[in-house]
Design an enzyme around this catalytic site. Structure first.
Site, PDB file in Angstrom:
ATOM      1  N   ARG A 178     -10.445  -0.681   7.093  1.00  0.00           N
ATOM      2  CA  ARG A 178      -9.262   0.167   6.831  1.00  0.00           C
ATOM      3  C   ARG A 178      -8.800   0.861   8.112  1.00  0.00           C
ATOM      4  NH1 ARG A 178      -9.859  -2.656   3.966  1.00  0.00           N
ATOM      5  NH2 ARG A 178     -10.272  -2.672   1.757  1.00  0.00           N
ATOM      6  N   SER A 294      -7.035   3.724  -3.764  1.00  0.00           N
ATOM      7  CA  SER A 294      -8.331   4.376  -3.533  1.00  0.00           C
ATOM      8  C   SER A 294      -8.115   5.597  -2.649  1.00  0.00           C
ATOM      9  CB  SER A 294      -9.292   3.422  -2.824  1.00  0.00           C
ATOM     10  OG  SER A 294      -9.502   2.303  -3.634  1.00  0.00           O
ATOM     11  N   GLU A 394      -8.491   8.085   2.392  1.00  0.00           N
ATOM     12  CA  GLU A 394      -7.861   6.865   2.925  1.00  0.00           C
ATOM     13  C   GLU A 394      -6.360   7.083   3.181  1.00  0.00           C
ATOM     14  OE1 GLU A 394      -8.819   3.047   0.976  1.00  0.00           O
ATOM     15  OE2 GLU A 394      -6.678   2.605   1.119  1.00  0.00           O
TER      16      GLU A 394
HETATM   17  C1  LIG Z   1      -2.084   1.249  -6.873  1.00  0.00           C
HETATM   18  C2  LIG Z   1      -2.480   1.073  -5.412  1.00  0.00           C
HETATM   19  C3  LIG Z   1      -3.424   0.120  -5.064  1.00  0.00           C
HETATM   20  C4  LIG Z   1      -3.802  -0.053  -3.730  1.00  0.00           C
HETATM   21  N1  LIG Z   1      -4.739  -0.998  -3.428  1.00  0.00           N
HETATM   22  C5  LIG Z   1      -5.093  -1.198  -2.136  1.00  0.00           C
HETATM   23  C6  LIG Z   1      -6.054  -2.201  -1.796  1.00  0.00           C
HETATM   24  O1  LIG Z   1      -6.575  -2.911  -2.651  1.00  0.00           O
HETATM   25  N2  LIG Z   1      -6.392  -2.343  -0.496  1.00  0.00           N
HETATM   26  C7  LIG Z   1      -5.816  -1.590   0.482  1.00  0.00           C
HETATM   27  O2  LIG Z   1      -6.174  -1.791   1.653  1.00  0.00           O
HETATM   28  N3  LIG Z   1      -4.894  -0.638   0.196  1.00  0.00           N
HETATM   29  C8  LIG Z   1      -4.526  -0.428  -1.084  1.00  0.00           C
HETATM   30  N4  LIG Z   1      -3.606   0.543  -1.390  1.00  0.00           N
HETATM   31  C9  LIG Z   1      -3.033   1.382  -0.320  1.00  0.00           C
HETATM   32  C10 LIG Z   1      -1.643   0.894   0.184  1.00  0.00           C
HETATM   33  O3  LIG Z   1      -1.075   0.001  -0.711  1.00  0.00           O
HETATM   34  C11 LIG Z   1      -1.752   0.236   1.555  1.00  0.00           C
HETATM   35  O4  LIG Z   1      -2.294   1.138   2.495  1.00  0.00           O
HETATM   36  C12 LIG Z   1      -0.382  -0.232   2.076  1.00  0.00           C
HETATM   37  O5  LIG Z   1      -0.549  -1.015   3.229  1.00  0.00           O
HETATM   38  C13 LIG Z   1       0.559   0.916   2.394  1.00  0.00           C
HETATM   39  O6  LIG Z   1       1.821   0.367   2.657  1.00  0.00           O
HETATM   40  P1  LIG Z   1       3.123   1.236   2.596  1.00  0.00           P
HETATM   41  O7  LIG Z   1       4.237   0.400   3.104  1.00  0.00           O
HETATM   42  O8  LIG Z   1       3.298   1.795   1.243  1.00  0.00           O
HETATM   43  O9  LIG Z   1       2.765   2.374   3.641  1.00  0.00           O
HETATM   44  P2  LIG Z   1       3.209   3.911   3.596  1.00  0.00           P
HETATM   45  O10 LIG Z   1       2.399   4.616   2.572  1.00  0.00           O
HETATM   46  O11 LIG Z   1       4.675   4.010   3.505  1.00  0.00           O
HETATM   47  O12 LIG Z   1       2.731   4.390   5.045  1.00  0.00           O
HETATM   48  C14 LIG Z   1       1.353   4.448   5.376  1.00  0.00           C
HETATM   49  C15 LIG Z   1       1.210   4.694   6.881  1.00  0.00           C
HETATM   50  O13 LIG Z   1       1.717   3.566   7.584  1.00  0.00           O
HETATM   51  C16 LIG Z   1       2.760   3.994   8.480  1.00  0.00           C
HETATM   52  N5  LIG Z   1       3.780   2.961   8.544  1.00  0.00           N
HETATM   53  C17 LIG Z   1       4.527   2.437   7.539  1.00  0.00           C
HETATM   54  N6  LIG Z   1       5.371   1.508   8.031  1.00  0.00           N
HETATM   55  C18 LIG Z   1       5.159   1.454   9.365  1.00  0.00           C
HETATM   56  C19 LIG Z   1       5.727   0.713  10.439  1.00  0.00           C
HETATM   57  N7  LIG Z   1       6.713  -0.167  10.238  1.00  0.00           N
HETATM   58  N8  LIG Z   1       5.255   0.925  11.695  1.00  0.00           N
HETATM   59  C20 LIG Z   1       4.278   1.835  11.933  1.00  0.00           C
HETATM   60  N9  LIG Z   1       3.713   2.570  10.950  1.00  0.00           N
HETATM   61  C21 LIG Z   1       4.159   2.386   9.692  1.00  0.00           C
HETATM   62  C22 LIG Z   1       3.286   5.286   7.902  1.00  0.00           C
HETATM   63  O14 LIG Z   1       3.948   6.073   8.896  1.00  0.00           O
HETATM   64  C23 LIG Z   1       2.006   5.914   7.397  1.00  0.00           C
HETATM   65  O15 LIG Z   1       1.298   6.490   8.459  1.00  0.00           O
HETATM   66  C24 LIG Z   1      -3.213   0.739  -2.731  1.00  0.00           C
HETATM   67  C25 LIG Z   1      -2.240   1.708  -3.083  1.00  0.00           C
HETATM   68  C26 LIG Z   1      -1.876   1.862  -4.422  1.00  0.00           C
HETATM   69  C27 LIG Z   1      -0.838   2.898  -4.786  1.00  0.00           C
END
Ligand SMILES: Cc1cc2nc3c(=O)[nH]c(=O)nc-3n(C[C@H](O)[C@H](O)[C@H](O)COP(=O)(O)OP(=O)(O)OC[C@H]3O[C@@H](n4cnc5c(N)ncnc54)[C@H](O)[C@@H]3O)c2cc1C
Length: 399
Positions: A178, A294, A394
């Protein structure tokens, strides 16, 4: 006052995040070209305006206070396929590598669905993870025997420090559990060993513009984890149709409510970011899915600590922060055995553990940032008291 005067001109973080919490945003922009993404980031950084690049908002817990800065959501969702040099198939059959480049704003699960439908092996185990391609490399998403680190070839970024576009190869990304070199630019270590944030926070120094994945042309994938093998009724390591693997992963995730709640796309601020189509009409709000997934990372401790405190707990090999070999255990197990069971809530709070998954802190409707944080802190303290392990969140927590 007319209806339009009542309608806010910018969303709040509650509109943009899966946990549906967070205060109003001063400036919200959705650039549609790479030049515009860079221009907006440059301008905010030059003017020292707080900047948050948001994807699907699925890994963010943000304060209810107003955010007096710019929130940028990349509206570019293009995906292009190009061939790469031939590589032996993991099944032994002839196959070739394929490079797929996706723009940062592409929805992650739409990308996975496209790869599966095209017969590209390598990301099927990551089906159903909410969020975007851009964020997939920030925290090296992983699930069901796969991590995005395995398939990332390179990432095109805007380097906010040096003010230029750069291409980071796989080795530059220093992927860990992660974690990546992008994520670590947001945090520093305090003298007392605690974690603090850097000037880039809540977004890394490197803004992801696009990601190139190297996949294998194959309609089959490997069943890489016991839970998936059990669900499919096959042995670990079996080769199976990508679509069957994807469906099994989605089924397991649905049973644990570890999918995003599609009803969020009824919100006008979200509707353009994913093509949900007919699924939306049947989507009922499901509060177990109002989470960041998580909430805590599985901790890694040294072997002495494990011997003293982790009797009966799941134990796997894991890397300690200094790179030496340690023992990884399950945050969910620790939480449960410290007395916080599914559905646990503090008195009068609108936040609780999911009723089907110990690791998900959920908003039951109208929960505040403080309520979720209070629940998290109670759990951290309880686990510390019992196991002398400090759980680390996380999600990106923006106070
Ligand atoms: C129901 C659920 C299940 C999940 N299951 C998993 C799983 O199984 N495994 C797992 O690893 N994660 C899981 N996650 C966590 C999440 O889905 C991941 O971390 C995902 O990659 C976040 O993507 P996002 O676009 O929503 O990021 P955001 O929440 O919008 O942003 C997260 C971080 O990334 C940065 N960011 C976003 N876009 C960019 C960009 N273009 N350039 C630089 N930085 C950027 C943001 O500034 C912030 O710091 C889960 C979340 C939920 C709600």
């Amino acid at each position: 006052m007319s209806q339009s005067e009542n309608t806010p001109t910018t969303p709040s973080f509650a509109d943009l995040t899966t946990i549906r919490i967070g205060g109003p945003i001063a400036t919200f922009v959705e650039p549609t070209s790479e030049d515009d993404v860079i221009g907006i980031v440059r301008e905010a950084d030059a003017s020292r305006i707080p900047l948050c690049v948001i994807g699907g908002g699925s890994n963010m817990l943000v304060s209810d206070d107003p955010f007096d800065g710019t929130v940028l959501r990349d509206a570019r969702r293009g995906v292009t396929v190009s061939t790469a040099e031939a590589t032996p198939s993991t099944a032994g059959a002839p196959a070739s590598a394929v490079e797929v480049t996706a723009e940062a704003g592409a929805n992650w699960d739409d990308f996975v669905a496209g790869c599966v439908a095209s017969g590209f092996e390598g990301v099927e185990g990551l089906s159903g993870i909410p969020g975007t391609v851009g964020a997939s490399v920030v925290q090296n998403i992983g699930a069901y025997g796969q991590e995005v680190a395995t398939s990332v070839a390179r990432v095109r970024v805007w380097d906010r420090e040096l003010g230029r576009i750069a291409e980071l190869g796989h080795d530059d990304l220093c992927f860990g559990y992660r974690s990546s070199s992008l994520k670590t630019t947001m945090y520093a270590t305090n003298p007392d060993g605690g974690r603090t944030t850097t000037r880039w926070f809540p977004t890394p120094r490197y803004i992801v513009l696009s990601v190139t994945y190297r996949l294998v042309r194959s309609t089959q994938g490997t069943v890489g984890v016991g839970q998936l093998a059990k669900a499919l009724g096959v042995d670990l390591g079996t080769r199976m149709d990508l679509a069957a693997i994807r469906e099994a992963v989605l089924r397991i995730r649905a049973a644990k409510d570890m999918l995003e709640d599609l009803s969020r796309y009824a919100n006008p601020w979200m509707s353009s970011s994913k093509d949900v189509g007919a699924d939306l009409r049947n989507a009922q709000p499901n509060h177990n899915r109002w989470s960041c997934g998580s909430f805590f990372i599985n901790p890694v401790v040294d072997s002495d600590h494990a011997a003293q405190y982790l009797d009966g707990a799941p134990q796997y090999p894991g890397a300690l922060p200094d790179g030496s070999q340690g023992v990884k255990t399950s945050a969910a197990w620790l939480i449960d055995h410290a007395g916080f069971h599914r559905g646990f809530a503090l008195d009068g709070s609108h936040a609780s553990l999911s009723t089907v998954h110990t690791l998900a802190l959920t908003n039951r409707g109208g929960a505040s940032f403080g309520e979720v944080l209070g629940l998290a802190q109670t759990i951290v303290q309880g686990v510390w008291k019992t196991y002398r392990i400090r759980l680390v969140p996380e999600p990106v927590v923006v106070r």
